[in-house]
Design a protein around this motif. Structure first.
Motif, PDB file in Angstrom:
ATOM      1  N   SER A  40      -7.143 -18.221 -15.434  1.00 54.75           N
ATOM      2  CA  SER A  40      -7.992 -17.037 -15.469  1.00 54.75           C
ATOM      3  C   SER A  40      -9.339 -17.419 -14.891  1.00 54.75           C
ATOM      4  O   SER A  40      -9.906 -18.454 -15.245  1.00 54.75           O
ATOM      5  N   SER A  41      -9.857 -16.604 -13.978  1.00 49.45           N
ATOM      6  CA  SER A  41     -11.133 -16.890 -13.320  1.00 49.45           C
ATOM      7  C   SER A  41     -12.175 -15.876 -13.777  1.00 49.45           C
ATOM      8  O   SER A  41     -11.896 -14.682 -13.856  1.00 49.45           O
ATOM      9  N   ASN A  42     -13.365 -16.360 -14.114  1.00 47.00           N
ATOM     10  CA  ASN A  42     -14.430 -15.421 -14.487  1.00 47.00           C
ATOM     11  C   ASN A  42     -15.800 -15.973 -14.143  1.00 47.00           C
ATOM     12  O   ASN A  42     -15.994 -17.168 -13.978  1.00 47.00           O
ATOM     13  N   ASP A  43     -16.750 -15.039 -14.043  1.00 48.65           N
ATOM     14  CA  ASP A  43     -18.164 -15.348 -13.714  1.00 48.65           C
ATOM     15  C   ASP A  43     -18.338 -16.151 -12.423  1.00 48.65           C
ATOM     16  O   ASP A  43     -18.931 -17.231 -12.449  1.00 48.65           O
ATOM     17  N   PRO A  44     -17.895 -15.626 -11.272  1.00 46.26           N
ATOM     18  CA  PRO A  44     -17.211 -14.352 -11.044  1.00 46.26           C
ATOM     19  C   PRO A  44     -15.691 -14.500 -11.104  1.00 46.26           C
ATOM     20  O   PRO A  44     -15.162 -15.597 -10.976  1.00 46.26           O
ATOM     21  N   ASN A  45     -15.027 -13.353 -11.263  1.00 46.31           N
ATOM     22  CA  ASN A  45     -13.568 -13.328 -11.238  1.00 46.31           C
ATOM     23  C   ASN A  45     -13.116 -13.276  -9.782  1.00 46.31           C
ATOM     24  O   ASN A  45     -13.250 -12.261  -9.109  1.00 46.31           O
ATOM     25  N   LEU A  46     -12.581 -14.394  -9.294  1.00 47.18           N
ATOM     26  CA  LEU A  46     -12.162 -14.472  -7.894  1.00 47.18           C
ATOM     27  C   LEU A  46     -10.719 -14.014  -7.696  1.00 47.18           C
ATOM     28  O   LEU A  46     -10.263 -13.894  -6.571  1.00 47.18           O
ATOM     29  N   GLN A  47     -10.015 -13.762  -8.803  1.00 50.41           N
ATOM     30  CA  GLN A  47      -8.603 -13.407  -8.694  1.00 50.41           C
ATOM     31  C   GLN A  47      -8.380 -11.898  -8.618  1.00 50.41           C
ATOM     32  O   GLN A  47      -7.301 -11.465  -8.262  1.00 50.41           O
ATOM     33  N   ASN A  48      -9.405 -11.129  -8.958  1.00 54.47           N
ATOM     34  CA  ASN A  48      -9.234  -9.671  -9.001  1.00 54.47           C
ATOM     35  C   ASN A  48      -9.936  -8.945  -7.861  1.00 54.47           C
ATOM     36  O   ASN A  48     -10.112  -7.734  -7.931  1.00 54.47           O
ATOM     37  N   ILE A  49     -10.377  -9.676  -6.844  1.00 54.44           N
ATOM     38  CA  ILE A  49     -10.966  -8.994  -5.688  1.00 54.44           C
ATOM     39  C   ILE A  49      -9.875  -8.133  -5.053  1.00 54.44           C
ATOM     40  O   ILE A  49      -8.835  -8.649  -4.655  1.00 54.44           O
ATOM     41  N   LEU A  55     -25.704 -20.039  -7.805  1.00 54.60           N
ATOM     42  CA  LEU A  55     -26.632 -20.959  -8.461  1.00 54.60           C
ATOM     43  C   LEU A  55     -27.756 -21.277  -7.477  1.00 54.60           C
ATOM     44  O   LEU A  55     -27.488 -21.735  -6.347  1.00 54.60           O
ATOM     45  N   PRO A  56     -28.999 -21.063  -7.853  1.00 54.37           N
ATOM     46  CA  PRO A  56     -30.097 -21.263  -6.901  1.00 54.37           C
ATOM     47  C   PRO A  56     -30.112 -22.647  -6.259  1.00 54.37           C
ATOM     48  O   PRO A  56     -30.397 -22.781  -5.061  1.00 54.37           O
ATOM     49  N   ARG A  57     -29.790 -23.684  -7.047  1.00 51.92           N
ATOM     50  CA  ARG A  57     -29.913 -25.039  -6.479  1.00 51.92           C
ATOM     51  C   ARG A  57     -28.794 -25.378  -5.491  1.00 51.92           C
ATOM     52  O   ARG A  57     -28.897 -26.345  -4.743  1.00 51.92           O
ATOM     53  N   THR A  58     -27.704 -24.566  -5.492  1.00 56.22           N
ATOM     54  CA  THR A  58     -26.594 -24.861  -4.577  1.00 56.22           C
ATOM     55  C   THR A  58     -26.337 -23.753  -3.569  1.00 56.22           C
ATOM     56  O   THR A  58     -25.705 -23.997  -2.540  1.00 56.22           O
ATOM     57  N   GLY A  59     -26.771 -22.515  -3.879  1.00 57.60           N
ATOM     58  CA  GLY A  59     -26.454 -21.383  -3.015  1.00 57.60           C
ATOM     59  C   GLY A  59     -24.995 -20.983  -3.097  1.00 57.60           C
ATOM     60  O   GLY A  59     -24.488 -20.231  -2.263  1.00 57.60           O
ATOM     61  N   ARG A  60     -24.300 -21.480  -4.103  1.00 61.71           N
ATOM     62  CA  ARG A  60     -22.860 -21.250  -4.244  1.00 61.71           C
ATOM     63  C   ARG A  60     -22.552 -20.553  -5.563  1.00 61.71           C
ATOM     64  O   ARG A  60     -23.321 -20.669  -6.520  1.00 61.71           O
ATOM     65  N   VAL A  61     -21.414 -19.855  -5.607  1.00 59.25           N
ATOM     66  CA  VAL A  61     -20.933 -19.347  -6.886  1.00 59.25           C
ATOM     67  C   VAL A  61     -19.980 -20.391  -7.458  1.00 59.25           C
ATOM     68  O   VAL A  61     -19.201 -21.011  -6.725  1.00 59.25           O
ATOM     69  N   HIS A  62     -20.075 -20.574  -8.760  1.00 56.68           N
ATOM     70  CA  HIS A  62     -19.261 -21.582  -9.448  1.00 56.68           C
ATOM     71  C   HIS A  62     -18.451 -20.865 -10.521  1.00 56.68           C
ATOM     72  O   HIS A  62     -18.911 -20.725 -11.657  1.00 56.68           O
ATOM     73  N   THR A  63     -17.281 -20.397 -10.142  1.00 55.64           N
ATOM     74  CA  THR A  63     -16.457 -19.679 -11.113  1.00 55.64           C
ATOM     75  C   THR A  63     -16.016 -20.603 -12.231  1.00 55.64           C
ATOM     76  O   THR A  63     -16.015 -21.838 -12.079  1.00 55.64           O
ATOM     77  N   HIS A  64     -15.639 -20.022 -13.355  1.00 58.24           N
ATOM     78  CA  HIS A  64     -15.076 -20.789 -14.474  1.00 58.24           C
ATOM     79  C   HIS A  64     -13.591 -20.496 -14.537  1.00 58.24           C
ATOM     80  O   HIS A  64     -13.185 -19.336 -14.632  1.00 58.24           O
ATOM     81  N   TYR A  65     -12.791 -21.542 -14.449  1.00 55.04           N
ATOM     82  CA  TYR A  65     -11.339 -21.380 -14.572  1.00 55.04           C
ATOM     83  C   TYR A  65     -10.923 -21.686 -16.010  1.00 55.04           C
ATOM     84  O   TYR A  65     -11.108 -22.808 -16.492  1.00 55.04           O
ATOM     85  N   ALA A  66     -10.396 -20.686 -16.699  1.00 54.53           N
ATOM     86  CA  ALA A  66      -9.937 -20.860 -18.076  1.00 54.53           C
ATOM     87  C   ALA A  66      -8.460 -21.217 -18.055  1.00 54.53           C
ATOM     88  O   ALA A  66      -7.632 -20.449 -17.557  1.00 54.53           O
ATOM     89  N   GLN A  67      -8.133 -22.390 -18.574  1.00 50.36           N
ATOM     90  CA  GLN A  67      -6.732 -22.830 -18.598  1.00 50.36           C
ATOM     91  C   GLN A  67      -5.966 -22.238 -19.769  1.00 50.36           C
ATOM     92  O   GLN A  67      -4.787 -21.907 -19.632  1.00 50.36           O
TER      93      GLN A  67
END
Length: 929
Positions: free
Chosen positions: A671-680, A650-662
């Protein structure tokens, strides 16, 4: 002038499948899995009653498929050959469904040797020829070929309407060309081939270009490309394909429907209250019996306290659903365009015990979404919408967004004002984007459904259908789809208000049905509270995000690019020519025609397969498959992570903010997506290096804490096996201890190879691995593998007993449970299909362990977050990956984190064996892990 009469035809076969899959696993005796299933019957009653209310008709009929073969089976023996057998629970409900539909006043048709679609087609054509307006209620798109100016298809479940314009918009061709369209595309469900590799877009393009299938066939020689070649190959088949997909409109129904030409036999009939009462009592529908006796229960008489309180009963659940369905035709929705209206609704919100909220936004990306409008509901059947940013010519003047949000902020941030939503984590982010930290969320209907019925869909539309018998406005019907979809801000305010109010209203109604069920079961309520607390923790994790080092990723991408190019050249050299490493066809030609590699297996069409499994097998002996596998792995790593991660920050934070689907994984895992941090991928050096780019800011470090051998510890706890319990209690190397037991040697004499075997056995049995799977994994023969498993069970009899008891219990109940009470449903556990049943049995053994591990990491996440908040620590939780929690830690708190985080994680539950959490610290995730 006389009013035109209407014929309503119901696709009963479509309805009963929908009812079966939409409803919970209801039983004639609630809580007794041995009593007969009634969910599909109950769903069918809901749907037929709702349709009768919504569509007024002079003639009606409900049409079902008859058992046995039809004339199409004689034409083509492979017709519907791929269809799964009907579930036993559904088959047992078909006869009572036919019975109750008739008792509800519907003529029922079930014609031997003729499919329901053909009966519908025949009746529809007769009605149209007699000047009757025909409405067909079905979700089956194949019926679209019947549509004309007199015949319309409606799907009350989705709200979709297929008239001439609707069919043309949906499929790209008018109804008159739908048979030709279906012939080209084929029907995989009915096992009717079309033209190979020709999909909806190509089919529509050809038919619009040539005018018809016959014209296309006549000019097939001039159609270019691979699609044209496939068309010419299919020319001999197409007449048969067209014959199979064409719905007949001239079937002989004599003997099954008297007075067909005048449609007299299809006049609606009166319900039979006495017979219905007996039917409802037989199948355990107590609330329906009460409704029959009282004719109707006014919703006002049911206090909210009844639904919120203890002592809930199954018939109360049904009663709540029935009232919701009755209210659906008497709604009071407001659109707030003045401050007077706003003040009135704000007062109602402040006085409400519980208020449902829904936001309409500019994006599904919760970190970027802005509010377009907000809706509320504090009483079933009543809701209000505040349009704030609608923008189109002639739009009404709206209240200013910033001022509205400023006036709502004190109520939104008051934790004493209880609130409810559907997927509340998303709405919390949206409000936070406008500087509002919502407090007081007490319930989330998505999570209620996830806990109660994990194997069902959890979207609001599905919940409303399943539990309320209510259908709603579809987002795509409102905004369009694909390239033609408009933003919500351009939806007319009056339509947007109805859509958003409906969401809030249905959310409140769904809650009133689901919450008593959770209240009635202490273990399920515990899991629901765990999920609600986890939603809060995950919101914090997502909001903070994790810092990404873009230069490190850029350097990795460059290195990977160089290696990928080198691998391509190496592959060309081995093959003796350039080729496309992503083309199965070219790979097959190189492998099997040029190099003469052995054929491991074949595709469904008989060609030698080059899928991943084949490549891995061939790579054991041949260099080219190994190069292709390495090329694919590195290309995926580059395309998915090193090229994209920095762009996703995210430009305003310089960080990736994954979405955790419960509400996705049936085991309770996230489940993690955008980005998926669990499948690296971490099994390769290149994959592990991606974690180097997850860094801490200046003055901070990354800490990673995870559970040690968590699923094996859970296995020891659940099975109670003495040897496993002793190994963990005494702090032994469990794999070495297992090797000693299996191979009959003292633990200190176990070789590294024996320990490796024991590790594969330990983890393999957790996942239900067979002797065949173990043999393949270890590269040994089946006899040796079976011998190892037999010795394992002889030494660990508690594990064997657990597995046998769990399978038996799962077959009886239809589900298994975690240590903490999460239910994991297994719909195929009693399937007559051997492979499906075997898969369900393996899942029955593993799911309690995976699910308990998921519960434990959520308990840890919530406990750690609570302590960080209570002690006002600067440490932030930034990721949850499987059994691991990752933190961003100020340097001054490193020692506290090293000591306290493992202690907190180990102490969240008392099992028969100690929990062990280990932690590492470093400048980036890779070095901390």
């Amino acid at each position: 002038m006389t009013d035109k009469k209407t014929l309503l035809l119901v696709d009963g076969s479509s309805y009963l499948y929908r009812a079966f899959h939409a409803m919970p696993d209801l039983r004639a005796v609630p809580g007794d899995p041995s009593s007969h299933a009634t969910g599909a019957i109950r769903g069918m009653i809901n749907m037929m009653q709702a349709l009768r209310r919504e569509v007024r008709a002079d003639y009606v009929a409900c049409i079902f498929d008859a058992p046995g073969k039809t004339f199409r089976d004689d034409w083509y023996p492979e017709y519907k050959a791929n269809r799964s057998p009907m579930p036993d629970d559904l088959r047992a409900q078909i006869k009572p469904i036919h019975e109750v539909v008739q008792l509800l006043g519907w003529p029922v048709l079930c014609v031997p040797d003729v499919e329901a679609d053909d009966v519908i087609g025949t009746l529809a054509r007769v009605g149209a020829q007699q000047g009757v307006e025909v409405i067909v209620s079905s979700g089956d798109k194949d019926l679209s070929q019947l549509v004309d100016e007199h015949i319309t298809i409606i799907d009350t479940m989705s709200g979709k309407r297929r008239d001439v314009a609707g069919v043309t918009a949906e499929f790209g061709v008018p109804p008159s060309l739908m048979v030709d369209y279906q012939t080209l595309v084929g029907d995989s469900v009915d096992n009717v081939p079309g033209v190979d590799k020709v999909g909806p877009k190509t089919a529509a393009k050809w038919l619009l270009q040539y005018g018809s299938l016959d014209a296309l066939i006549a000019q097939a020689a001039e159609v270019k490309g691979a699609a044209g070649e496939n068309l010419r190959k299919a020319l001999d088949w197409l007449p048969q394909g067209r014959r199979l997909v064409t719905i007949r409109t001239d079937c002989a129904l004599d003997g099954h429907l008297e007075g067909l030409p005048a449609l007299d036999a299809l006049a609606p009939r009166e319900q039979d209250p006495e017979a219905l009462k007996a039917f409802y009592e037989l199948h355990g529908f107590k609330s329906l019996v009460k409704t029959l006796q009282a004719h109707a229960v006014p919703p006002e008489q049911i206090e909210l306290a009844q639904s919120e309180g203890a002592g809930a009963t199954p018939d109360m659940f049904e009663s709540m659903a029935e009232q919701a369905a009755a209210r659906a035709s008497n709604l009071a929705y407001d659109t707030i365009l003045s401050w007077a209206q706003f003040d009135d609704w704000l007062a109602r919100l402040q006085a409400a015990e519980l208020a449902a909220i829904d936001t309409e936004t500019t994006s599904l990306d919760e970190m970027r979404a802005e509010i377009v409008g907000i809706s509320f509901s504090v009483k079933p059947g009543e809701a209000a919408y505040i349009p704030l940013m609608h923008n189109y010519p002639g739009v009404a003047e709206q209240l200013p967004r910033d001022e509205v949000l400023a006036r709502l902020k004190p109520w939104l941030e008051d934790e004493r004002r209880k609130k409810l939503g559907q997927h509340i984590k998303y709405d919390r982010h949206v409000f936070a984007n406008h500087g509002i930290e919502v407090q007081g969320y007490a319930h989330d209907t998505m999570l209620q459904s996830y806990v109660l019925e994990v194997h069902k869909p959890h979207g609001l539309a599905s919940l409303a259908e399943r539990h309320l018998g209510r259908s709603g406005i579809d987002y795509e019907d409102l905004c369009g789809k694909g390239a033609h979809q408009i933003p919500f801000s351009q939806v007319a305010i009056e339509k947007a208000a109805e859509y958003s109010c409906e969401d809030s209203d249905q959310t409140l109604d769904v809650h009133r049905v689901l919450w008593p069920r959770l209240q009635a079961d202490d273990r399920l309520r515990f899991i629901y509270e765990l999920e609600m607390q986890s939603s809060e923790s995950l919101y914090r994790i997502e909001r903070h995000g994790v810092l990404i080092d873009a230069p490190t990723l850029a350097a990795q991408s460059h290195e990977l690019g160089q290696r990928i190019l080198a691998l391509e050249q190496e592959a060309y050299d081995i093959a003796g020519q350039p080729f496309n490493l992503g083309s199965p066809k070219q790979i097959g030609e190189i492998f099997f025609e040029k190099l003469g590699l052995p054929v491991i297996k074949k595709t469904a069409k008989g060609a030698p397969s080059t899928d991943e499994e084949v490549l891995e097998k061939l790579a054991e002996d041949y260099p080219l498959p190994a190069k292709i596998l390495e090329h694919r792995g590195l290309s995926k790593l580059k395309g998915t992570y090193t090229d994209k991660l920095a762009q996703m920050a995210l430009p305003r934070t310089g960080r990736v903010h994954t979405h955790y689907a419960q509400a996705v994984a049936v085991t309770g895992r996230l489940s993690s997506n955008d980005p998926n941090l669990q499948n690296i991928p971490i099994r390769t050096p290149e994959g592990r290096r991606v974690r180097e780019a997850f860094v801490a800011p200046a003055g901070h470090v990354i800490a990673s804490a995870d559970y040690s051998q968590i699923e094996l510890r859970i296995m020891a706890h659940i099975s109670g096996d003495e040897s496993l319990l002793r190994a963990f209690t005494e702090g032994l190397d469990v794999h070495r201890a297992t090797a000693g037991e299996v191979f009959g040697v003292p633990p200190e004499q176990v070789s590294s190879e024996q320990r490796r075997y024991a590790k594969v056995i330990n983890f393999g049995l957790i996942y239900g691995m067979s002797s065949f799977g173990l043999a393949r994994n270890l590269g040994i023969d089946n006899t040796a593998a079976k011998s190892y498993i037999d010795r394992y069970f002889a030494r660990y009899p508690g594990v064997k007993a657990y597995m046998d008891e769990t399978r038996a219990s799962a077959k009886e109940k239809g589900y298994v449970e975690t240590v903490f009470g999460r239910r994991l449903y297994l719909p195929e556990i009693n399937s007559p299909n051997g492979p499906r049943r075997g898969g369900a049995e393996r899942a029955a053994i593993n799911a309690p362990m995976q699910g308990t591990a998921a519960d434990l990491i959520k308990l840890s996440m919530n406990k750690v977050q609570a302590v960080l908040d209570a002690e006002r620590r600067g440490t932030k939780m930034i990721m949850q990956v499987h059994d691991e929690l990752v933190f961003e830690v100020p340097e001054a708190e490193v020692e506290w984190v090293r000591t306290e985080i493992p202690r907190l994680m180990a102490g969240v539950a008392e099992l028969k064996v100690p929990l062990l959490a280990e932690i590492g610290v470093g400048p980036n995730w890779d070095q901390a892990h």
